[in-house]
Design an enzyme around this catalytic site. Sequence first.
Site, PDB file in Angstrom:
ATOM      1  N   LYS A   1       0.880  -1.146  -0.245  1.00 33.61           N
ATOM      2  CA  LYS A   1       0.022  -0.007  -0.073  1.00 33.61           C
ATOM      3  C   LYS A   1       0.959   1.426   0.004  1.00 33.61           C
ATOM      4  CE  LYS A   1      -2.540  -1.032   3.854  1.00 33.61           C
ATOM      5  NZ  LYS A   1      -1.952  -2.073   4.289  1.00 33.61           N
TER       6      LYS A   1
ATOM      7  N   ARG B   1      -9.901   1.583   8.690  1.00 32.65           N
ATOM      8  CA  ARG B   1      -9.458   0.234   9.066  1.00 32.65           C
ATOM      9  C   ARG B   1     -10.592  -0.602   9.779  1.00 32.65           C
ATOM     10  NH1 ARG B   1      -3.483   0.788   8.772  1.00 32.65           N
ATOM     11  NH2 ARG B   1      -2.423  -1.194   9.219  1.00 32.65           N
TER      12      ARG B   1
ATOM     13  N   ARG C   1      10.854  -7.628   5.366  1.00 31.85           N
ATOM     14  CA  ARG C   1      10.783  -6.062   5.651  1.00 31.85           C
ATOM     15  C   ARG C   1      11.380  -5.951   7.118  1.00 31.85           C
ATOM     16  NH1 ARG C   1       5.152  -2.842   4.854  1.00 31.85           N
ATOM     17  NH2 ARG C   1       4.807  -3.361   6.818  1.00 31.85           N
TER      18      ARG C   1
ATOM     19  N   ARG D   1      11.462  -2.579  11.571  1.00 34.42           N
ATOM     20  CA  ARG D   1      10.281  -2.457  12.192  1.00 34.42           C
ATOM     21  C   ARG D   1       9.864  -3.544  13.252  1.00 34.42           C
ATOM     22  NH1 ARG D   1       5.012  -0.281   8.223  1.00 34.42           N
ATOM     23  NH2 ARG D   1       3.991  -1.354  10.075  1.00 34.42           N
TER      24      ARG D   1
ATOM     25  N   ARG E   1      -1.654  -9.241  12.961  1.00 30.11           N
ATOM     26  CA  ARG E   1      -1.935  -8.272  12.036  1.00 30.11           C
ATOM     27  C   ARG E   1      -2.987  -8.589  11.032  1.00 30.11           C
ATOM     28  NH1 ARG E   1       3.251  -5.483  10.812  1.00 30.11           N
ATOM     29  NH2 ARG E   1       2.046  -4.208   9.403  1.00 30.11           N
TER      30      ARG E   1
END
Length: 188
Positions: free
Chosen positions: A16, A90, A129, A135, A146
């Site tokens: 995204k 969301r 990632r 992160r 998630r």
Amino acid sequence: MSSEVLLMMGPPGAGKGTQAARLAEAHDLRALSTGDMLRAHVSQGTDLGREAKAIMEAGDLVPDDLIVAMVRSELDELEEIRVLLDGFPRTPGQAVALDALLAEFGAEMTAAVVLEVPEDELVRRLVGRAEELGRSDDNEATVRHRMSVYHDATKPLLDFYDARGLLRRVDGTGEMSDVTRRIQEALA
Ligand code: AMP
């Protein structure tokens, strides 16, 4: 110029952020990512950041009222509502709040793009990632969580926008530039 409001939707790891940046540039829109805004609050140590930090690290959702207030203050800064919203709304509550915000600012939703990527591919990308960007909400257990939050809280919104004829489903696999092209075609 008239108002334009695009939504970039899809599960964590669907790409995204990257596609939102490209699309915003092509359509001359301000890209607003609630995830980026929250991360900025966390790193600046604001009250909101302190409240959001543990929630984000657990892969849960920050409460709707905090998110909506944050988005409202961003929209308030703009002379005209030409935005690409990435990672918002969301939850059904956020979607209803967004409708109210847009009505208040005299704008209408243009379209909602959803990037579709199979779950195995998403987990593979997110764990990669984590290694690359560090992160702290990208470890495998949090990633799985998630994903389930996305299924439970966010996925129902796709039907909500589809029923209004606003949803554009786009294959999010393969080369980034191919995904960008598919999005442009879906919006044409
Ligand atoms: P993202 O960068 O969009 O994946 O967001 C990272 C994290 O920020 C999410 O896992 C949530 O904890 C939080 N977050 C971002 N956007 C929202 C939102 N619209 N509502 C609730 N929490 C959010």
